[in-house]
Design an enzyme around this catalytic site. Structure first.
Site, PDB file in Angstrom:
ATOM      1  N   GLU A 131       0.804  -1.224   0.000  1.00 57.70           N
ATOM      2  CA  GLU A 131       0.000   0.000   0.000  1.00 57.70           C
ATOM      3  C   GLU A 131       0.836   1.273   0.000  1.00 57.70           C
ATOM      4  O   GLU A 131       0.403   2.300  -0.529  1.00 57.70           O
ATOM      5  CB  GLU A 131      -0.980  -0.009   1.178  1.00 57.70           C
ATOM      6  N   HIS A 143     -11.070  -5.434   9.468  1.00 59.20           N
ATOM      7  CA  HIS A 143     -11.574  -5.179   8.116  1.00 59.20           C
ATOM      8  C   HIS A 143     -12.748  -4.219   8.066  1.00 59.20           C
ATOM      9  O   HIS A 143     -13.329  -4.030   7.009  1.00 59.20           O
ATOM     10  CB  HIS A 143     -11.993  -6.495   7.454  1.00 59.20           C
TER      11      HIS A 143
HETATM   12  C1  TPP Z   1      -2.142  -4.849   3.987  1.00 56.16           C
HETATM   13  C2  TPP Z   1      -3.180  -5.632   3.289  1.00 56.16           C
HETATM   14  N1  TPP Z   1      -3.439  -5.359   2.005  1.00 56.16           N
HETATM   15  C3  TPP Z   1      -4.373  -6.038   1.325  1.00 56.16           C
HETATM   16  C4  TPP Z   1      -5.077  -7.032   1.923  1.00 56.16           C
HETATM   17  C5  TPP Z   1      -6.172  -7.785   1.158  1.00 56.16           C
HETATM   18  N2  TPP Z   1      -5.761  -9.148   0.926  1.00 56.16           N
HETATM   19  C6  TPP Z   1      -6.160 -10.142   1.719  1.00 56.16           C
HETATM   20  S1  TPP Z   1      -5.496 -11.595   1.284  1.00 56.16           S
HETATM   21  C7  TPP Z   1      -4.642 -10.908   0.010  1.00 56.16           C
HETATM   22  C8  TPP Z   1      -3.781 -11.764  -0.845  1.00 56.16           C
HETATM   23  C9  TPP Z   1      -2.612 -12.316  -0.094  1.00 56.16           C
HETATM   24  O1  TPP Z   1      -1.913 -13.213  -0.888  1.00 56.16           O
HETATM   25  P1  TPP Z   1      -0.777 -14.136  -0.316  1.00 56.16           P
HETATM   26  O2  TPP Z   1       0.103 -13.347   0.588  1.00 56.16           O
HETATM   27  O3  TPP Z   1      -0.130 -14.816  -1.447  1.00 56.16           O
HETATM   28  O4  TPP Z   1      -1.546 -15.191   0.621  1.00 56.16           O
HETATM   29  P2  TPP Z   1      -2.633 -16.284   0.190  1.00 56.16           P
HETATM   30  O5  TPP Z   1      -3.979 -15.617   0.331  1.00 56.16           O
HETATM   31  O6  TPP Z   1      -2.325 -16.717  -1.179  1.00 56.16           O
HETATM   32  O7  TPP Z   1      -2.511 -17.378   1.193  1.00 56.16           O
HETATM   33  C10 TPP Z   1      -4.898  -9.552  -0.075  1.00 56.16           C
HETATM   34  C11 TPP Z   1      -4.358  -8.655  -1.085  1.00 56.16           C
HETATM   35  C12 TPP Z   1      -4.804  -7.295   3.271  1.00 56.16           C
HETATM   36  N3  TPP Z   1      -5.470  -8.217   3.959  1.00 56.16           N
HETATM   37  N4  TPP Z   1      -3.847  -6.579   3.926  1.00 56.16           N
END
Ligand code: TPP
Ligand code: TPP
Ligand code: MG
Ligand code: MG
Lengths: 330, 344, 330, 344
Positions: D78, D147
């Site tokens: 972000e 959230h």
């Molecule tokens: C700081 C932040 N930005 C955005 C999000 C929204 N978000 C939740 S899960 C996710 C994807 C995360 O991907 P990854 O780290 O590969 O984990 P996975 O879900 O694949 O296990 C995002 C962008 C968040 N929770 N926190």
């Protein structure tokens, strides 16, 4: 040698020297003006780090972008920040480039591409990417330079910015001016890994540790990175080794945390006089030519300091302006 | 900023009439607390002695005394700092984390508000975060837009974290000790221009505490209630004195704790005087004064003689140039004008 | 081979399988319970990623710490989170481990070292360091495991944490579960550099990319990292390659962004049945033994789901508790 | 959350009685603005079409139409997102940056408040940051403590940034277009539970604007002024209707812009009714309602019949469990009770 094909010619070396001499003289003046009580300000001397922006700026165009930090007046002057609005800003006058609102930590001068000066460590990096993104969209082959310190390399914003620059192949040049200290903390005590340059590989971009005090090496490294960025090949990280001669902020007693010999050795190798001597030895310029350049610089600084001190102060009403485009109601 | 007394120095010198500063009081509070409780640890940029014991010396002498394990200088990485403090606090430690300047909390906001403030609640009380975040701010040194913000209203709006801002050495000592004792996270706000003024004779001894959530009536009065905290409390004290010269009796309250704030003391005073001025350095709009004014107006509806008057920082970033910086925050003169206006 | 000397013996393999079978069965049940309408929740299925925490946890002690994320129920179950308080929390009941206040995204269970579950990508990493710091101070040779995703690797907090862990030689194990997607974004589109493991070198710590679906390799890599951490030698980063079978959040139509063949291939190589078959083929266990284990698991899950659904709901008054140690006045 | 109309779909279908959602209005606002001005660019996580056009589809179809250069999905970073938007905005672009959920602004707070909000001032007006930060929040889906926060009071307390939160499709369209037109940074707050309700017949056309800083009187009345915004404005509308059934005439104001807020409209209405209820989802203490209550109490001192009544979220993190989540924020019923109480 690395950076082959990017070595500076004699004219370029002289150009670099002119900038470095201006930087050195301006820093000396700033410390004098503070000690004399003419201007009160928190000042982060860059003495010792002049070669980095001088060589870099010789390879940049006026319309390239630069972002820098509180210790960044060298970066700005090398890039062409004019002396009068600079000094007037340091003095907090309405004639300052920021009308006295920003001050030394937030100097800005868009006509020369000096877009952001931040006091928050590492925060220039994400913004520099935005300037680079604009250049990419504009297809004008500008590059965006982001200056930051060795200490700043460990903060999240820098990491996020390097990754994004690599993924988007942005024309961002990351210039880490490694002076071996962050405030009073040594490079070793805060840095995982041996150097900063190697972090570039983690993001899939080239990274080099260079002698930031060597004008030829610094120029060639910068020129190569810039050429790469202009060609659309993406970012480069340069870790430029250097040293600062007057502690973190001016007045700070650095003998408490810098080993005497380390500092003595660095000052012995003061890069600006060394460069000067080499230019004369290599017959790039004569002693007289350089003395003339330096005298001119002193005159320009005199003029700027006078201009600043004679300029008017802002008035409280000015607080209503520049918060938004539209003024705040009185 | 470098010749500050450490607790050990001070103890060693024992002058007949020691001058005590907020700086010395904070330093002693650290020494006393860490000596009493081995679970208290401390971290932050330039915090340990090889790095100078903190930029103004609040933590000077600690690492020499308590060791490099318990007192650590960190990389410049505020998320890592607060995160490390949170983690250690979850399993029995009581960390004091320093964020050098309050504006830099902005880079660690997620750690502070999404984690430190919420973990007790989100875990249903299984875990807790008994940590103190010390930070500093303050205009007056021309440091401009990114080094002088007062963000206490943000934290006060966040359930799960307490907010403290002392204005005297006694309170600095007593509040810091209480903050360290507290079982929940506390933001402890220090003020650069207030560190150095010698204002009392003796350093508080190690049993001294100022309870969180209790305001101090620093001056009793009957005509106007004046509410403030932190640096502006000093301006308010001056204004109250000048008002007395003008025949206006001001009851001057230093909130000391901003969240939870001391409704009882404030409302009792406001009920007595029925005229209230609130002054702080933070931007007025949506600032701490808004909540206090709203509650006073609600609770004392129909009983006030004048509307609650709020003074705060200008609606702008903190400016650099001296005349602008001076104009930014309320000072004794403007507070006095407000007192006179409301008393009239 | 890498991680020599840390290969799992047969008993350990069986232990890993027991955990993996529990994880798989629990995920299947969770999806069923949601589809049946018995419990309404946003659910991030970890199906496909079971081997990583199963092998890892077989190498951990009960008193080691784990931090994880929204997609982390596998990490918790493998570490020993009991089923009743887990299911009751999913169902939002007072008998849940967090009294219904935290929910699936903030599951916590300190008796088994499950200290923090965060919904903010990357934020577990700095906190995991704090747990590791405590272990270091306590000299109790515990380790602190931080789970995060491939996408999370690009956020600032993770960088700051890895650097600090390296500088302080903390016993933190960084487990990047690389399932090749972050929500709907591919690994390639967001990642500078070829992999995450290489980033470790930038901080001066060991980093390995391992097959997170291979129980033996995963176990050995984890065991080596844990041994290193216990010995006071500092952190390790393991990038564990895997895949998630049910999109980002359950209900999400992943056919819109995952190529059909990629998913089909991953599901064909479903690691849990493959592991099961191998255990039988290698005569580590018989079909009957495994069937018995699986039947027991189903029974335990039945019990937990029933317990949850029969438990009481919290009441609004509960909002006054656990904000601070002292309750908020009514 | 995946079958949402894009502007192109909607245009293509042209049904006789289209149902319009906030989602569709926001989507069309993007299409119209980007078609008109090539300097408008957009970035955020999962924002482009290969990634689904945004988690709820607000930006669906944009990258297909305007290209991968102007519409970019980003890594999860972000600070990098907001920084890139700031940089581009300094040199002539008008970026729309999406922060998926409002709680995640906490990781980019430094970029937003220390930089986006301040660069115009600190540069003495040499540079400006004409960007929009779109973000979403909202309880109701059991997403718990990290959230669903409403942080608008933080931004409203920050000089240099505007804060907007629509509650209807028309306003969503008109405010987003005005935010994009605005020469300064704007935080644009969307609300997950309000995206999908079809509440009007036609999508606004491309000239439609709702000026920033102007509240909407959504229902005229004479007995009580009810002030709200965002999701709670919907609850407030219901409460106002029910109050009418009970014979109480409520003037219902949707602030729409939280900073700068529309003092004129609010004060005129409060002067007319002399009874005021303010309701929002954010934690009550130190929330938006405090500033508004403080100003009303000051400006209409002696003219109100009852103290201003504030309703806000509970002083806790947002809880998971349904009965707790429901109890957390004010709803129509509790707002109605407040109206009845104050009207009495
Ligand atoms: C700081 C932040 N930005 C955005 C999000 C929204 N978000 C939740 S899960 C996710 C994807 C995360 O991907 P990854 O780290 O590969 O984990 P996975 O879900 O694949 O296990 C995002 C962008 C968040 N929770 N926190
Ligand atoms: C986010 C943040 N944290 C801390 C500081 C305080 N601070 C100012 S300068 C500095 C040291 C920076 O060191 P380095 O990056 O090496 O740059 P140098 O000063 O050596 O040029 C620190 C910690 C800051 N300005 N911003
Ligand atoms: Mg440095
Ligand atoms: Mg992933």
């Amino acid at each position: 040698m690395a950076f082959q094909g990017y070595e500076p010619d004699n004219q370029t070396l002289l150009d670099i020297y002119k900038r470095a001499a201006l930087l050195k003289a301006n820093d000396e003046r700033a410390r004098k003006v503070i000690l004399s009580g003419q201007i009160a300000m928190v000042y982060y001397s860059y003495r010792g780090q002049e070669i980095i922006p001088s060589a870099l700026s010789a390879a940049l165009r006026d319309d390239d972008y630069v972002c820098t930090i509180y210790r960044g007046i060298h970066d700005m002057l090398a890039k062409g920040f004019p002396l009068r609005p600079l000094w007037a800003e340091l003095a907090g006058r309405v004639t300052g480039s920021c009308k006295g609102k920003g001050g030394p930590m937030h100097l800005t001068y868009p006509p020369k591409g000096i877009m952001v000066t931040t006091g928050i460590v590492g925060s220039a990096a994400p913004i520099a990417n935005g300037l680079a993104w604009a250049a990419q969209l504009d297809k004008n082959d500008r590059v965006s330079v982001c200056n930051f310190g060795d200490g700043a390399s460990n903060i999240g914003a820098v990491h996020e910015a390097m990754n994004l620059a690599s993924v988007w192949k942005l024309p961002t040049i990351f210039i880490c001016q490694n002076n071996l200290y962050a405030e009073h903390t040594t490079f070793e005590k805060m840095t995982g890994g041996e150097n900063i340059a190697n972090r570039a590989a983690a993001y899939g971009m080239p990274g080099f540790r260079v002698n930031g005090n060597d004008p030829a090496e610094m120029y060639a490294a910068a020129a190569q990175a810039i050429a790469r960025a202009r060609a659309g090949e993406g970012p480069t990280l340069l870790e430029c080794m250097t040293f600062r001669f007057f502690g973190h902020s001016f007045g700070d007693d650095d003998s408490k945390y810098i080993p005497k010999e380390q500092k003595a050795k660095a000052m012995e190798n003061d890069p600006v006089p060394a460069f000067r001597a080499k230019l004369i030895a290599d017959r790039v310029a004569t002693e007289e030519e350089l003395a003339k350049i330096e005298a001119d610089i002193e005159g320009q600084i005199d003029d700027a300091v006078n201009f600043a001190l004679e300029s008017a102060w802002p008035t409280p009403d000015d607080l209503r302006f520049d918060v938004f485009e539209k003024e705040i109601a009185a | 900023m470098s010749d500050t007394a450490t607790a050990t120095d001070t103890a060693a010198k024992k002058p007949a009439r020691p001058t005590v500063t907020i700086l010395a009081a904070l330093n002693k509070a650290h020494f006393d607390a860490m000596a009493e409780d081995p679970k208290i640890i401390s971290l932050g940029e330039d915090l340990a002695d090889p790095e100078g014991g903190g930029v103004v010396g609040v933590t000077r002498g600690l690492s020499a005394k308590f060791g490099d394990d318990r007192v650590r200088s960190t990389p410049i990485a505020e998320q890592a700092i607060i995160g490390a403090a949170i983690g250690a606090s979850l399993v029995g430690y009581k960390p004091i984390a320093e964020i050098m300047l309050m504006n830099f909390t902005a880079v660690a906001m997620d750690m502070i508000v999404n984690h430190a403030a919420k973990l007790r609640f989100m875990s249903g009380g299984q875990t807790s975060v008994p940590m103190v975040i010390r930070t500093m701010t303050g205009t007056g040194f021309g440091s401009g837009g990114q080094h002088c913000d007062y963000l206490e209203a943000w934290f006060a709006h966040t359930a799960g974290i307490k907010v403290v801002a002392p204005s005297t050495p006694e309170d600095a000592y007593g509040l810091l000790r209480s903050a360290i004792d507290d079982p929940d996270p506390v933001i402890f706000i220090e003020n650069l221009p207030t560190y150095f003024a010698p204002v009392s004779f003796e350093l508080p001894d190690s049993s001294h505490r100022v309870p969180l959530g209790k305001a101090a009536i620093q001056r009793e009065g009957t005509d106007v209630t004046l509410i403030s905290y932190a640096r502006i409390a000093g301006e308010a004290r001056q204004a109250a004195e000048k008002a007395a010269e003008n025949g206006i009796s001001v009851e001057m309250i230093d909130l000391r704790t901003i969240a939870p704030w001391d409704r009882e003391t404030v409302l009792a005073s406001a009920a007595k005087t029925s005229r209230v001025v609130i002054a702080h350095e933070a931007v007025k709009e949506y600032g701490v004064g808004a909540e206090i004014a709203a509650v006073i107006s609600e609770e004392l509806f129909g009983k006030l003689k004048k509307p609650v008057k709020r003074l705060g920082g200008a609606f702008s970033a903190v400016p650099y140039s001296k005349p602008l910086e001076t104009a930014f925050a309320p000072d004794a003169e403007r507070i006095l004008a407000a007192i006179v206006e409301i008393a009239g």
